[in-house]
Scaffold this active site. Structure first.
Site, PDB file in Angstrom:
ATOM      1  N   THR A 126      46.719  -2.631   1.176  1.00 46.39           N
ATOM      2  CA  THR A 126      47.548  -2.459  -0.013  1.00 46.39           C
ATOM      3  C   THR A 126      47.423  -3.636  -0.977  1.00 46.39           C
ATOM      4  OG1 THR A 126      49.878  -2.424  -0.708  1.00 46.39           O
ATOM      5  CG2 THR A 126      49.436  -3.384   1.416  1.00 46.39           C
ATOM      6  N   ASP A 127      47.677  -3.366  -2.255  1.00 44.80           N
ATOM      7  CA  ASP A 127      47.684  -4.463  -3.239  1.00 44.80           C
ATOM      8  C   ASP A 127      48.840  -5.434  -3.005  1.00 44.80           C
ATOM      9  OD1 ASP A 127      49.783  -2.838  -4.113  1.00 44.80           O
ATOM     10  OD2 ASP A 127      48.989  -2.525  -6.145  1.00 44.80           O
ATOM     11  N   GLU A 128      49.814  -5.032  -2.161  1.00 44.38           N
ATOM     12  CA  GLU A 128      50.974  -5.909  -1.937  1.00 44.38           C
ATOM     13  C   GLU A 128      50.594  -7.195  -1.196  1.00 44.38           C
ATOM     14  OE1 GLU A 128      54.690  -4.256  -1.048  1.00 44.38           O
ATOM     15  OE2 GLU A 128      54.312  -2.435  -2.192  1.00 44.38           O
ATOM     16  N   TYR A 151      57.113  -5.928   4.890  1.00 48.29           N
ATOM     17  CA  TYR A 151      56.042  -4.919   4.883  1.00 48.29           C
ATOM     18  C   TYR A 151      54.715  -5.558   4.482  1.00 48.29           C
ATOM     19  CZ  TYR A 151      52.915  -1.416   2.868  1.00 48.29           C
ATOM     20  OH  TYR A 151      51.799  -0.677   2.538  1.00 48.29           O
ATOM     21  N   LYS A 155      51.217  -5.968   6.684  1.00 54.74           N
ATOM     22  CA  LYS A 155      49.920  -5.406   6.273  1.00 54.74           C
ATOM     23  C   LYS A 155      48.875  -6.518   6.135  1.00 54.74           C
ATOM     24  CE  LYS A 155      48.868  -1.792   5.399  1.00 54.74           C
ATOM     25  NZ  LYS A 155      48.332  -0.723   6.293  1.00 54.74           N
TER      26      LYS A 155
HETATM   27  P1  NAD Z   1      53.297   7.344   5.260  1.00 50.87           P
HETATM   28  O1  NAD Z   1      54.514   6.549   5.583  1.00 50.87           O
HETATM   29  O2  NAD Z   1      53.411   8.564   4.434  1.00 50.87           O
HETATM   30  O3  NAD Z   1      52.568   7.777   6.623  1.00 50.87           O
HETATM   31  C1  NAD Z   1      52.376   6.909   7.692  1.00 50.87           C
HETATM   32  C2  NAD Z   1      51.941   7.753   8.885  1.00 50.87           C
HETATM   33  O4  NAD Z   1      51.713   6.877   9.989  1.00 50.87           O
HETATM   34  C3  NAD Z   1      52.976   8.776   9.331  1.00 50.87           C
HETATM   35  O5  NAD Z   1      52.377  10.021   9.572  1.00 50.87           O
HETATM   36  C4  NAD Z   1      53.522   8.187  10.623  1.00 50.87           C
HETATM   37  O6  NAD Z   1      53.985   9.169  11.536  1.00 50.87           O
HETATM   38  C5  NAD Z   1      52.315   7.441  11.142  1.00 50.87           C
HETATM   39  N1  NAD Z   1      52.654   6.342  12.062  1.00 50.87           N
HETATM   40  C6  NAD Z   1      53.583   5.370  11.863  1.00 50.87           C
HETATM   41  N2  NAD Z   1      53.618   4.563  12.937  1.00 50.87           N
HETATM   42  C7  NAD Z   1      52.673   5.013  13.805  1.00 50.87           C
HETATM   43  C8  NAD Z   1      52.232   4.582  15.079  1.00 50.87           C
HETATM   44  N3  NAD Z   1      52.769   3.510  15.679  1.00 50.87           N
HETATM   45  N4  NAD Z   1      51.249   5.264  15.692  1.00 50.87           N
HETATM   46  C9  NAD Z   1      50.693   6.371  15.100  1.00 50.87           C
HETATM   47  N5  NAD Z   1      51.104   6.830  13.914  1.00 50.87           N
HETATM   48  C10 NAD Z   1      52.073   6.159  13.260  1.00 50.87           C
HETATM   49  O7  NAD Z   1      52.294   6.306   4.639  1.00 50.87           O
HETATM   50  P2  NAD Z   1      51.238   6.435   3.441  1.00 50.87           P
HETATM   51  O8  NAD Z   1      51.930   6.193   2.163  1.00 50.87           O
HETATM   52  O9  NAD Z   1      50.418   7.641   3.630  1.00 50.87           O
HETATM   53  O10 NAD Z   1      50.351   5.138   3.736  1.00 50.87           O
HETATM   54  C11 NAD Z   1      49.208   5.218   4.565  1.00 50.87           C
HETATM   55  C12 NAD Z   1      48.534   3.869   4.608  1.00 50.87           C
HETATM   56  O11 NAD Z   1      48.177   3.479   3.290  1.00 50.87           O
HETATM   57  C13 NAD Z   1      49.414   2.749   5.147  1.00 50.87           C
HETATM   58  O12 NAD Z   1      48.615   1.884   5.910  1.00 50.87           O
HETATM   59  C14 NAD Z   1      49.920   2.040   3.907  1.00 50.87           C
HETATM   60  O13 NAD Z   1      50.215   0.703   4.169  1.00 50.87           O
HETATM   61  C15 NAD Z   1      48.720   2.200   2.997  1.00 50.87           C
HETATM   62  N6  NAD Z   1      48.992   2.197   1.553  1.00 50.87           N
HETATM   63  C16 NAD Z   1      49.932   3.040   1.025  1.00 50.87           C
HETATM   64  C17 NAD Z   1      50.089   3.081  -0.361  1.00 50.87           C
HETATM   65  C18 NAD Z   1      51.089   4.013  -1.011  1.00 50.87           C
HETATM   66  O14 NAD Z   1      51.291   3.905  -2.215  1.00 50.87           O
HETATM   67  N7  NAD Z   1      51.703   4.940  -0.313  1.00 50.87           N
HETATM   68  C19 NAD Z   1      49.319   2.244  -1.188  1.00 50.87           C
HETATM   69  C20 NAD Z   1      48.385   1.383  -0.592  1.00 50.87           C
HETATM   70  C21 NAD Z   1      48.217   1.386   0.774  1.00 50.87           C
HETATM   71  O1  DAU Z   2      51.529  -1.088  -4.063  1.00 48.33           O
HETATM   72  C1  DAU Z   2      51.179  -0.324  -2.936  1.00 48.33           C
HETATM   73  C2  DAU Z   2      52.437  -0.022  -2.157  1.00 48.33           C
HETATM   74  O2  DAU Z   2      53.143   0.947  -2.943  1.00 48.33           O
HETATM   75  C3  DAU Z   2      52.198   0.509  -0.757  1.00 48.33           C
HETATM   76  O3  DAU Z   2      51.554  -0.461  -0.001  1.00 48.33           O
HETATM   77  C4  DAU Z   2      53.523   0.903  -0.093  1.00 48.33           C
HETATM   78  O4  DAU Z   2      53.299   1.496   1.165  1.00 48.33           O
HETATM   79  C5  DAU Z   2      54.227   1.897  -0.993  1.00 48.33           C
HETATM   80  O5  DAU Z   2      55.514   2.177  -0.466  1.00 48.33           O
HETATM   81  C6  DAU Z   2      54.360   1.341  -2.405  1.00 48.33           C
HETATM   82  O6  DAU Z   2      55.289   0.209  -2.418  1.00 48.33           O
HETATM   83  P1  DAU Z   2      56.296  -0.004  -3.631  1.00 48.33           P
HETATM   84  O7  DAU Z   2      57.408  -0.862  -3.186  1.00 48.33           O
HETATM   85  O8  DAU Z   2      55.581  -0.381  -4.869  1.00 48.33           O
HETATM   86  O9  DAU Z   2      56.750   1.541  -3.802  1.00 48.33           O
HETATM   87  P2  DAU Z   2      58.172   2.196  -4.059  1.00 48.33           P
HETATM   88  O10 DAU Z   2      57.899   3.642  -4.342  1.00 48.33           O
HETATM   89  O11 DAU Z   2      59.155   1.868  -3.004  1.00 48.33           O
HETATM   90  O12 DAU Z   2      58.638   1.489  -5.400  1.00 48.33           O
HETATM   91  C7  DAU Z   2      57.847   1.524  -6.565  1.00 48.33           C
HETATM   92  C8  DAU Z   2      58.568   0.755  -7.647  1.00 48.33           C
HETATM   93  O13 DAU Z   2      59.781   1.445  -7.980  1.00 48.33           O
HETATM   94  C9  DAU Z   2      58.982  -0.633  -7.211  1.00 48.33           C
HETATM   95  O14 DAU Z   2      58.894  -1.512  -8.324  1.00 48.33           O
HETATM   96  C10 DAU Z   2      60.444  -0.463  -6.805  1.00 48.33           C
HETATM   97  C11 DAU Z   2      60.924   0.630  -7.750  1.00 48.33           C
HETATM   98  N1  DAU Z   2      61.984   1.504  -7.188  1.00 48.33           N
HETATM   99  C12 DAU Z   2      61.777   2.055  -5.970  1.00 48.33           C
HETATM  100  C13 DAU Z   2      62.735   2.891  -5.412  1.00 48.33           C
HETATM  101  C14 DAU Z   2      62.510   3.518  -4.058  1.00 48.33           C
HETATM  102  C15 DAU Z   2      63.115   1.763  -7.921  1.00 48.33           C
HETATM  103  O15 DAU Z   2      63.292   1.271  -9.048  1.00 48.33           O
HETATM  104  N2  DAU Z   2      64.067   2.582  -7.375  1.00 48.33           N
HETATM  105  C16 DAU Z   2      63.919   3.156  -6.144  1.00 48.33           C
HETATM  106  O16 DAU Z   2      64.844   3.886  -5.698  1.00 48.33           O
END
Ligand code: NAD
Ligand code: DAU
Length: 342
Positions: A126-128, A151, A155
């Site tokens: 992730t970019d985080e 988080y 990561k």
């Molecule tokens: P998500 O929360 O939707 O899904 C995570 C999945 O992992 C779920 O199906 C969950 O059941 C499974 N899981 C959790 N713990 C587990 C374990 N111990 N063993 C096996 N399975 C397990 O997540 P997502 O948003 O699809 O993110 C997927 C990946 O991408 C993550 O590694 C996250 O850090 C990364 N990522 C997400 C975003 C985003 O914006 N959502 C951006 C950048 C990177």
């Molecule tokens: O940047 C990549 C990341 O993006 C991933 O690694 C994470 O798994 C994914 O959850 C996401 O993290 P963020 O914290 O950026 O996503 P979130 O959707 O929680 O929040 C996006 C932005 O919106 C952030 O600036 C917080 C704000 N926010 C979020 C929630 C849930 C609000 O203002 N109100 C809200 O209720």
């Protein structure tokens, strides 16, 4: 590369990636290995369920013996690890599961990949990991990591362990660091699906703080295409950023979302900010572009397309919001005070 283990494949991005692989590569086999936490959902994979090239196994990536058996039984040659605890707010409430899965679970997978001499281990990151990025800079892959939430720290630890396995054991590792994904099957704790579904339910949209934080909202399909390019053309031991390369203030994202819905801005409610909230992420994605990848959607197109998916797919999100999600919502937002923004 033929027999894939997609860990976390029942989650949002993992499921989209499974569909991407099955549609694009007729000779690939895909085993999804997923614990089915609150975020895992087999409804995300219904379209694959009759495909003979696809199998689902419920299991935990921290469970080394089971991981090893699954690799052997299915002659796995490639792991793509999406499995993680992923929500920043939950990591602030309780970091424990993040350390277990995102750190220890990654180690278990790396060790299994080493033991069986797999062709590739790909870590979804992730970019985080770069932390808050001051105006004027966009993160490049060689920048130092500076995670600021539990988080992000978990990561980052996964990334560092994967890189250590490349350096130390020459395990063929690649890493992608994605910006915020949006699109089908995203659990509605994340801001875009939360806000679309709240608006459809006539509820308010809890914007953290002043809403001027910057994020790069990318279409999940573009992210999946980027991972695919890195798997097939990326250099071993390397990291690739994946995003649109644009950025948007959260308030602008909300305006676009409400405009697509034809809903009123009166739904916006500013509430107390997330502790330690990273103000800005910004990715430089030139390294991936140099491999021939281009995102097909800018942030606005991604947001509008996402809104339309949730409008058309109430069957998917309604049961989630009516389940244990209610308790989570109450815990997360119930006592969060409304704030005035000048
Ligand atoms: P998500 O929360 O939707 O899904 C995570 C999945 O992992 C779920 O199906 C969950 O059941 C499974 N899981 C959790 N713990 C587990 C374990 N111990 N063993 C096996 N399975 C397990 O997540 P997502 O948003 O699809 O993110 C997927 C990946 O991408 C993550 O590694 C996250 O850090 C990364 N990522 C997400 C975003 C985003 O914006 N959502 C951006 C950048 C990177
Ligand atoms: O940047 C990549 C990341 O993006 C991933 O690694 C994470 O798994 C994914 O959850 C996401 O993290 P963020 O914290 O950026 O996503 P979130 O959707 O929680 O929040 C996006 C932005 O919106 C952030 O600036 C917080 C704000 N926010 C979020 C929630 C849930 C609000 O203002 N109100 C809200 O209720």
């Amino acid at each position: 590369m033929k027999n894939f283990l997609i860990t976390g494949g029942a989650g949002f991005i993992g499921a989209n990636f499974v569909h991407h692989l099955l549609e694009k590569y007729p000779d690939y086999n895909v085993v999804v290995y997923d614990k089915l936490t609150y975020a895992g959902n087999l409804n995300n994979l219904v379209d694959a369920s009759d495909d003979p090239r696809y199998a689902f196994i419920r299991g935990d990536i921290c469970d080394a013996p089971t991981v090893e058996r699954v690799i052997q039984d299915n002659e796995i040659d490639t792991i793509v690890n999406f499995a993680a605890e992923t929500h920043v707010d939950r990591s602030i409430m309780d970091p424990d599961a993040f350390i277990q899965t995102d750190v220890y679970g990654t180690y278990v997978l790396l060790e299994a990949a080493r033991k069986f001499g797999l062709e590739r281990y790909h870590q979804i990151s992730t970019d985080e990991v770069y932390g808050h990025i001051p105006p004027g800079h966009s993160s490049v892959e060689t920048d130092p990591v500076a995670p600021r939430s539990p988080y992000a720290a978990s990561k980052t630890s996964g990334d560092l362990m994967a890189l250590a396995y490349w350096v130390t054991y020459k395990l063929p590792v690649t890493i992608t660091r994605g910006a915020n994904n949006i699109g089908p099957y995203q659990y509605p704790e994340k801001v875009v699906p939360l806000f679309v579904t709240n608006a459809l339910e006539g509820k308010r949209l809890p914007v953290y703080g002043d809403g001027r934080q910057m994020r790069d909202y990318q279409w999940v399909g573009d992210h999946c295409a980027g991972i695919d390019v890195v798997l097939h053309r990326g250099r071993l031991g390397e990291i690739y950023n994946v995003g649109t390369g644009q950025e948007l203030e959260n308030l602008k994202m909300v305006e676009i979302l409400l405009d697509e819905l034809g809903a009123s801005r009166d739904l916006i409610q500013h509430v107390e900010d997330r502790p330690g909230h990273d103000r800005r992420y910004s990715l430089n994605v030139d390294k991936l572009k140099a491999l021939g990848w281009e995102p097909e959607h800018d942030c606005e197109a991604a947001i509008r397309k996402t809104v339309r998916w949730y409008v058309a797919n109430e069957w998917w999100w309604r049961p989630i919001k009516e389940g244990e999600f209610r308790q989570y919502y109450e815990e997360m937002y119930g006592s969060r005070k409304e704030i005035a923004v000048g």
